[in-house]
Design an enzyme around this catalytic site. Sequence first.
Site, PDB file in Angstrom:
ATOM      1  N   GLU B 244       0.811  -1.202   0.089  1.00  0.00           N
ATOM      2  CA  GLU B 244       0.152  -0.105  -0.157  1.00  0.00           C
ATOM      3  C   GLU B 244       1.085   1.329  -0.024  1.00  0.00           C
ATOM      4  O   GLU B 244       0.746   2.140  -0.821  1.00  0.00           O
ATOM      5  CB  GLU B 244      -0.898   0.121   1.036  1.00  0.00           C
ATOM      6  CG  GLU B 244      -2.029   1.165   1.015  1.00  0.00           C
ATOM      7  CD  GLU B 244      -3.120   1.050   2.403  1.00  0.00           C
ATOM      8  OE1 GLU B 244      -2.528   0.505   3.403  1.00  0.00           O
ATOM      9  OE2 GLU B 244      -3.993   1.766   2.367  1.00  0.00           O
ATOM     10  N   ASN B 379       2.215   9.014   9.430  1.00  0.00           N
ATOM     11  CA  ASN B 379       3.381   9.272   9.104  1.00  0.00           C
ATOM     12  C   ASN B 379       4.427   9.058  10.352  1.00  0.00           C
ATOM     13  O   ASN B 379       5.408   8.928  10.044  1.00  0.00           O
ATOM     14  CB  ASN B 379       3.439  10.614   8.608  1.00  0.00           C
ATOM     15  CG  ASN B 379       2.764  10.780   7.056  1.00  0.00           C
ATOM     16  OD1 ASN B 379       2.359   9.908   6.724  1.00  0.00           O
ATOM     17  ND2 ASN B 379       3.127  11.908   6.741  1.00  0.00           N
TER      18      ASN B 379
END
Lengths: 355, 393
Positions: B244, B379
């Site tokens: 992904e 992140n």
Amino acid sequence: MDFLLTAEQDLLRDSITRFALEHGDFAKWRRALPAGPHNQAAWSQMAELGWLAIAVPEAAGGLGGSAVETMLVMEGLGRALSREPYVGTAVIAPALIDDPAILAAIIAGETRIALAVAETGNRFNLAAAETTATGGTLTGTKSFVHDGATADWFIVSAQTGPALTLHLVPRDAPGLTITPIRGPDHRHHARLTLANTPTRPLQGGLDALESAVDRAIAAHLAEAVGSMEALRDMTLAYLKTREQFGATIGSFQALQHRMVDIALACEEARSMLYFATLRLDAPAPDRRIAVSAAKTRIGQTARFVAHQSVQLHGGIGTSDELPVSHHLKRLMIIETLYGNSDHHRARFAAATDAA
Amino acid sequence: MNLDYTPDEIAFQQRMRAFFAANIDERLRALVRTGTRLEPREYVAYQQLLAAQGWGAPTWPTEYGGTGWTPTQYYIFEAESARADAPQQFHQGLELIGPVLFTYGSDAQKQKYLPRIISGEDWWCQGYSEPGAGSDLASLKTRAVRDGDHYVVTGQKIWTSYAHAASHMFCLVRTEIRPRRQEGISLLLIDMKSPGIRVRPILTLDERHHVNEVFLDEVRVPAEDLVGEEGKGWNYGKVLLDRERGLSAALGLRLGQYVRVVKSRAAAVRLGATTLLADPGFRDKLAQIEIEMLALEYMGLRTLADAVAGLDSGPRASMLKIRWSELIQRITELWVEALGYDAACFAPLDDATDLPADMPSPMASYLHARVTTIYGGANEVQRNIIARRSLGL
């Protein structure tokens, strides 16, 4: 020099805090959205508490208060995500309108007023208008009127020969079309089209408008700081309770540092808010420097705080079902309102050249 | 080193360009150009269009119905698709569960599911996150208990994209409690029509319905729908996550669409005698973002080249995801900025029609972009992965 509140201002702040607690319940806030933009009970209570009279001169039955009182009210409204049209009605209108009947209606909470200055061709420039006032009528389009959908009166800027002029237009004026728009902040804004709409000229011109808009900006910056501090508090609480990897996420150093930067940004924003608020009555060049510096820096810090509050909440921060994202959306509108950070950085530079 | 295409690749590029020019209608182009999230039926129609060409699975091996393209050909396909404002294929079946099935699945699973992913008949959603298991996915609690030739699944998934439109869900479940939490997790294929599944929509901050909560209450799943071995689901799931992230190699190409739309909008914003696009401050900001997009694009190209050469790209997939998500946030933020007050026009009231034509796409895109630094592993987690796995910290 000091940054202390007077005893009366302290009481005002307490009463704002109570008001925000009473009307700031988020679940209730969200349930009320389909019913329209206003909470009549809250607006009436604001009238009873005298908040709508703060900026109205004593001679007209108002309190003749200072910008500090306005700031205290707006911080509370920002924290509670209030959608009442306080700035247009109780900050801008008293600065530009001297009709005793209208001022009395403002104080009583019986009217709502919005400022119609934005036009597609002029972006954030207040000094130019493509709307014209000739022969006692107004013709033109105002592309965005904050809280305009439910206003009873509009203060409209227009060009009369070389001069910028201001006009009062009731919502049922002939030739006036109001196109309501819902903002991402769930407030009901509007576009206006004026076609030979009869005018009621107001006294002031560009100088008065600029001064009134600077007051409005300072008020919205107080709203922004209230909103940022609400985000700071809920994000900090989340870091202390949310557990992942067997620990509260606030125990992770990367997130601690981010949280510190959020807190720092809030302190910086509040400092700039005081600077702008306390310079509103200074001569125009000093006022411009302070207001535009604050608008720029608070715009930047608000984005940082809002973006990082969403980020630190993770998935749940991106949901419509928590106040976090609603503060982000309101802060984005405040960032744009009366000129974004870029616009005000340029205005600041021009003002410092002139000083 | 060489950046030029071979004559064959140039011919391939021309073929792709002609295909997209002839087959993507203006309505779809406009939706993609304005950053509008597509409806499932629009994704399905696009998937069927590609499948009819034999291009339904551009990254799959030919034996499973893929194109067998080289990574360079795949890159050209994606670049031409982006250039034509064609949508991106919906990836959860095609890029997430599909490759796991052709790598780890049984022959029966391959035969049953893979063709239906390519044809667009099945729509897969990803049952990973749970209320208590976000960044820390290994803490998931949804239980699957073996009962004869079935598993009985009970638990709750959250942030499940398009669960309301999906025919199937690939779902990480706990089949055994083990001291090491990554053990005892299994990957199940669940038919969304099974009794005991309830889907509750969650509105996201853009006021759209893409994600859901999925409640599973004693859902019976045939044991043949277990992927690979029981208790090894974490390994398969991790492969999925890496894939992904790697997809952002191609996603970077799509950012050019935003640059085009921001430029055209800024050119229409008047600033006195000039336009916003001519404003030096605005130009600087836009150029800065474009430069960083080029860095992302070339980082993506290097990753693809590594794949051609059979080399491990190390942490670059995570790096691509970090930069791509940051850039999509910045370009959509600049889009909102360019619009000025028009960005505040989010929804009409009283059947109003006299509103900016692109309302509310810029604001909705900007708001939805906030999700990209959170999904697929926030992140912060990506940085942890790079620090630990690649830098040895």
